[in-house]
Design an enzyme around this catalytic site. Structure first.
Site, PDB file in Angstrom:
ATOM      1  N   HIS A 217       0.817  -1.217   0.000  1.00  0.00           N
ATOM      2  CA  HIS A 217       0.000   0.000   0.000  1.00  0.00           C
ATOM      3  C   HIS A 217       0.838   1.247   0.000  1.00  0.00           C
ATOM      4  O   HIS A 217       0.446   2.269   0.534  1.00  0.00           O
ATOM      5  CB  HIS A 217      -0.910   0.036   1.224  1.00  0.00           C
ATOM      6  CG  HIS A 217      -1.848  -1.106   1.252  1.00  0.00           C
ATOM      7  ND1 HIS A 217      -1.523  -2.288   1.833  1.00  0.00           N
ATOM      8  CD2 HIS A 217      -3.070  -1.244   0.719  1.00  0.00           C
ATOM      9  CE1 HIS A 217      -2.541  -3.109   1.676  1.00  0.00           C
ATOM     10  NE2 HIS A 217      -3.480  -2.511   1.007  1.00  0.00           N
ATOM     11  N   ASP A 392      -0.556   4.248   5.037  1.00  0.00           N
ATOM     12  CA  ASP A 392      -0.670   4.168   3.590  1.00  0.00           C
ATOM     13  C   ASP A 392      -1.189   5.442   2.936  1.00  0.00           C
ATOM     14  O   ASP A 392      -1.473   5.449   1.755  1.00  0.00           O
ATOM     15  CB  ASP A 392      -1.587   2.997   3.226  1.00  0.00           C
ATOM     16  CG  ASP A 392      -2.926   3.142   3.909  1.00  0.00           C
ATOM     17  OD1 ASP A 392      -3.087   4.092   4.697  1.00  0.00           O
ATOM     18  OD2 ASP A 392      -3.800   2.312   3.665  1.00  0.00           O
ATOM     19  N   GLY A 398     -10.112   8.992   3.076  1.00  0.00           N
ATOM     20  CA  GLY A 398     -11.137   8.143   3.690  1.00  0.00           C
ATOM     21  C   GLY A 398     -12.088   8.951   4.562  1.00  0.00           C
ATOM     22  O   GLY A 398     -13.307   8.808   4.484  1.00  0.00           O
ATOM     23  N   GLY A 480     -12.725  -2.641  17.734  1.00  0.00           N
ATOM     24  CA  GLY A 480     -11.353  -2.459  17.238  1.00  0.00           C
ATOM     25  C   GLY A 480     -10.306  -3.150  18.093  1.00  0.00           C
ATOM     26  O   GLY A 480      -9.162  -3.291  17.683  1.00  0.00           O
ATOM     27  N   ARG A 537      -2.206  -0.412  10.870  1.00  0.00           N
ATOM     28  CA  ARG A 537      -1.297  -0.426   9.735  1.00  0.00           C
ATOM     29  C   ARG A 537       0.048   0.202  10.057  1.00  0.00           C
ATOM     30  O   ARG A 537       1.054  -0.096   9.427  1.00  0.00           O
ATOM     31  CB  ARG A 537      -1.951   0.359   8.601  1.00  0.00           C
ATOM     32  CG  ARG A 537      -1.667  -0.211   7.245  1.00  0.00           C
ATOM     33  CD  ARG A 537      -2.015   0.787   6.198  1.00  0.00           C
ATOM     34  NE  ARG A 537      -3.377   0.737   5.708  1.00  0.00           N
ATOM     35  CZ  ARG A 537      -3.894  -0.237   4.993  1.00  0.00           C
ATOM     36  NH1 ARG A 537      -3.177  -1.309   4.719  1.00  0.00           N
ATOM     37  NH2 ARG A 537      -5.102  -0.178   4.533  1.00  0.00           N
ATOM     38  N   GLY A 552      -5.543   9.282  12.973  1.00  0.00           N
ATOM     39  CA  GLY A 552      -6.923   9.054  13.395  1.00  0.00           C
ATOM     40  C   GLY A 552      -7.293   9.896  14.614  1.00  0.00           C
ATOM     41  O   GLY A 552      -8.430  10.358  14.744  1.00  0.00           O
TER      42      GLY A 552
HETATM   43  P1  ADP Z   1      -6.141   2.243   7.402  1.00  0.00           P
HETATM   44  O1  ADP Z   1      -5.204   2.103   8.570  1.00  0.00           O
HETATM   45  O2  ADP Z   1      -6.941   1.006   7.174  1.00  0.00           O
HETATM   46  O3  ADP Z   1      -5.465   2.788   6.193  1.00  0.00           O
HETATM   47  P2  ADP Z   1      -7.094   4.911   7.999  1.00  0.00           P
HETATM   48  O4  ADP Z   1      -5.799   5.398   7.452  1.00  0.00           O
HETATM   49  O5  ADP Z   1      -8.316   5.570   7.461  1.00  0.00           O
HETATM   50  O6  ADP Z   1      -7.238   3.347   7.859  1.00  0.00           O
HETATM   51  O7  ADP Z   1      -7.130   5.133   9.570  1.00  0.00           O
HETATM   52  C1  ADP Z   1      -5.988   4.963  10.358  1.00  0.00           C
HETATM   53  C2  ADP Z   1      -6.348   5.323  11.782  1.00  0.00           C
HETATM   54  O8  ADP Z   1      -7.267   4.381  12.309  1.00  0.00           O
HETATM   55  C3  ADP Z   1      -5.178   5.290  12.712  1.00  0.00           C
HETATM   56  O9  ADP Z   1      -4.474   6.509  12.693  1.00  0.00           O
HETATM   57  C4  ADP Z   1      -5.818   5.011  14.074  1.00  0.00           C
HETATM   58  O10 ADP Z   1      -6.179   6.217  14.712  1.00  0.00           O
HETATM   59  C5  ADP Z   1      -7.101   4.304  13.718  1.00  0.00           C
HETATM   60  N1  ADP Z   1      -7.085   2.892  14.115  1.00  0.00           N
HETATM   61  C6  ADP Z   1      -6.445   1.871  13.520  1.00  0.00           C
HETATM   62  N2  ADP Z   1      -6.705   0.703  14.152  1.00  0.00           N
HETATM   63  C7  ADP Z   1      -7.536   1.003  15.187  1.00  0.00           C
HETATM   64  C8  ADP Z   1      -8.177   0.247  16.232  1.00  0.00           C
HETATM   65  N3  ADP Z   1      -8.035  -1.064  16.313  1.00  0.00           N
HETATM   66  N4  ADP Z   1      -8.966   0.908  17.124  1.00  0.00           N
HETATM   67  C9  ADP Z   1      -9.129   2.252  17.040  1.00  0.00           C
HETATM   68  N5  ADP Z   1      -8.558   3.004  16.076  1.00  0.00           N
HETATM   69  C10 ADP Z   1      -7.776   2.401  15.169  1.00  0.00           C
HETATM   70 MG    MG Z   2      -4.483   4.610   6.172  1.00  0.00          MG
END
Ligand code: ADP
Ligand code: MG
Length: 565
Positions: A217, A392, A398, A480, A537, A552
């Site tokens: 990714h 990524d 998103g 989560g 990730r 996030g």
């Molecule tokens: P992805 O990681 O699938 O690419 P996003 O980039 O949209 O999704 O979101 C990443 C954010 O998701 C991270 O910065 C973190 O804050 C949040 N996150 C990841 N895993 C968890 C989890 N298990 N519980 C709560 N928040 C999570």
């Molecule tokens: Mg991401």
């Protein structure tokens, strides 16, 4: 550089449309992805694979006799939504259950698991094997935490062949789990990749260097080192994978050299010329090896080596015939085209009766949602850059997609005189469906959990609004499986909720309590810069993330701050 596109937001959909237009004898579109257009017998286990876009021929390219029955297609590098997965699975089901397989990334796991639960609740048996072949993403002792990369192809091929041969759901799951355990991959990158419409690559590899150990990714490598000759590179890859030879392995192996999108076939052949003799010198016998673009990462320059330690059963399944747009082997008796199915769209639900107070609350929510969507769009690039440091790079896109879809759903709901509970639930569903990624699943289902506390007969009082926030938090915690301190959005959401609860209980007005809690969330989000990611990730690249806040948590603080005004 990605130069051919119309609207970047529609890129993934345009890709699927062009792909289906080219291969109508094998695939057709359904909501959420593609399924076979050929006749498939009733009573056959449906193999459903998937993930984000940008990886062709993974995943849609592997639908056809001998391999998958359906592929779910998310946005570029983003997990597909639960609704998309469910829709493809329903279209692929032939009455013998659904077998899911995909690369092990947090967002995919959340969404596929939810879709699986939904199928089971309807009495459709479903099982999953997430592919975990990337040796650089976790130790061999923590196999379940490894990412899925080019090993996807071997696992999907074996599972697809087993289903075609008439294995039942447990049988398909058993061989898929076994082949996954016996498959390892190791990747290097020479250059980053660029999202459609973006002006800069997600990451760059310094000249003369190569990134070692990536997912698929556009995540940067675990480490960097000087570029070496093909012979030295081959030795490095082979040595690392031979080190994980299972104790009971025989000499028969499937081997793949995978190009990540920006590395030419000619270069892959040069590498293969160096890899194959090393494997043979180690006493191995190569069974139907593959060299080419198998699972790509947009236009990333780089490659990987995969080895699968075969036994008799796995070898038979690996070499069985298949015909898909992106992978062919042997000769399959041509299947007859199936009668076209009517396009199944996402279900739309009737709007429940609502009181004027509850409708007014929904309208207030709509104006807050407008501001949140605007604010996220404004910060989209910044959030993307933050996510590209150890993730990524899709977080900004998103969140914007999720908030925009939620806004549209709210507008429709308010226009149809929905109350606050119905409107917020619709917003959550739209968010989950359109945002993709881990955060999309958490935000969407979190909003839905909050809606569960509300009703359409009243306007929620302060205590109820606080309980709705708490319900969202509880849902994110249990769904989560992360905790405060893991460097996720929880590091903003937990203190936000606690501060809001305390202030409202102490008699502060709701608006003032919310504004205070938003300030706390912002400080706590900034403070995540000091933390090391323990989940999601960003975990394999934990070190890089230190010194930068969690994307996030930052976006959550932005949302609650904006909603306070
Ligand atoms: P992805 O990681 O699938 O690419 P996003 O980039 O949209 O999704 O979101 C990443 C954010 O998701 C991270 O910065 C973190 O804050 C949040 N996150 C990841 N895993 C968890 C989890 N298990 N519980 C709560 N928040 C999570
Ligand atoms: Mg991401």
């Amino acid at each position: 550089m990605t130069t051919v596109f119309n609207d970047p937001a529609e890129f993934a959909q345009d890709v699927v449309s062009g792909f289906v237009r080219l291969h109508p004898h094998l695939v057709e579109s359904v909501y959420g992805g593609v399924v076979r257009s050929t006749e498939t017998p009733e009573g056959k286990v449906a193999v459903v694979i998937g993930g984000g876009s940008g990886h062709y021929p993974a995943f849609a390219g592997w639908v056809g006799p001998g391999m998958a029955d359906g592929a779910v297609v998310g946005n570029v590098f983003a997990s597909p939504s639960t609704q998309q997965i469910y829709s493809v699975a329903k279209a692929a089901d032939r009455g013998a259950g659904v077998f899911f397989s995909y690369g092990n990334y947090a967002g995919d796991v959340l969404n596929f698991d939810l879709a699986q639960e939904r199928l089971r609740a309807e009495g459709i048996p479903a099982q999953t094997v997430a592919v975990t072949d990337d040796v650089t993403s976790a130790d061999a002792t923590e196999r379940g935490r490894r990412r899925g990369t080019a090993g996807d192809l071997v696992v999907f091929k074996v599972a697809g062949a087993a289903a075609e041969a008439g294995y039942d759901l447990d049988g398909v799951t058993r061989v898929a789990a076994r082949v996954n355990e016996r498959t390892t991959s190791f990747a290097v990158a020479f250059g980053g990749c660029t999202l459609p419409g973006a002006t800069e690559p997600l990451f760059e590899v310094p000249a003369g260097q190569m990134g070692v150990g990536m997912g698929v990714h556009g995540e940067p490598g675990i480490s960097e080192q000087d570029v070496v000759s093909s012979r030295e590179l081959a030795a490095m890859l082979v040595e690392r994978l031979l080190a994980e030879r299972p104790a009971d392995a025989g000499p028969r192996v499937a081997a793949l050299v995978n190009g990540l999108g920006g590395t030419k076939y000619e270069e892959l052949f040069v590498l293969w010329n160096d890899v194959a003799p090393l494997l043979e010198d180690a006493g191995l016998e190569l069974v139907a090896p593959e060299v080419g673009e198998l699972i790509t990462s947009l236009d990333m320059a780089g490659l990987s080596l995969t080895l699968t330690w075969l036994d008799e059963e796995l070898e038979e399944l690996w070499t069985a015939p298949t015909e898909t747009p992106g992978f062919r082997r042997g000769s399959v008796v041509a299947s007859r085209p199936r009668a076209r199915r009517a396009a199944a769209d996402a279900a739309t639900s009737a709007v429940a009766e609502a009181s004027p107070e509850s409708r007014r609350a929904a309208a207030t929510l709509l104006s807050a949602a407008q501001q949140v969507a605007d604010a996220l769009r404004e910060h989209e690039d910044e959030l993307g850059r933050l996510d590209a440091i150890a993730g990524d790079g899709d977080h900004g896109r998103g969140m914007t997609a999720g908030a925009t879809a939620a806004l549209a759903a709210l507008r429709t709901a308010v226009g149809a005189d929905a109350g606050i509970a119905t409107a917020l639930a619709a917003a959550g569903d739209a968010w989950a469906d359109r945002a993709g990624g881990t955060s999309g699943a958490l935000w969407g289902t979190g909003l839905r959990a909050a809606a569960g506390v509300l009703d359409d007969a009243t306007a929620p009082d302060d205590a109820t609004r606080v309980r709705a926030v708490r319900a969202a938090l509880d849902h994110v915690l249990s769904f989560g499986k992360a905790q405060r301190g893991d460097k996720t959005l929880l590091d903003a959401l937990v203190p936000f909720t606690e501060s809001l609860e305390e202030a409202v209980t102490a008699g502060t007005t709701f608006d003032a309590a919310w504004a205070g809690a938003a300030k706390v969330a912002t400080e706590e989000a900034d403070a995540t810069a000091d933390l090391t990611p323990r989940i999601g990730r960003a975990r394999p690249l934990a070190e890089r993330s230190v010194g930068h806040p969690d994307p996030g948590a930052v976006s959550l603080a932005l949302v609650v701050r904006t909603a306070a005004v």
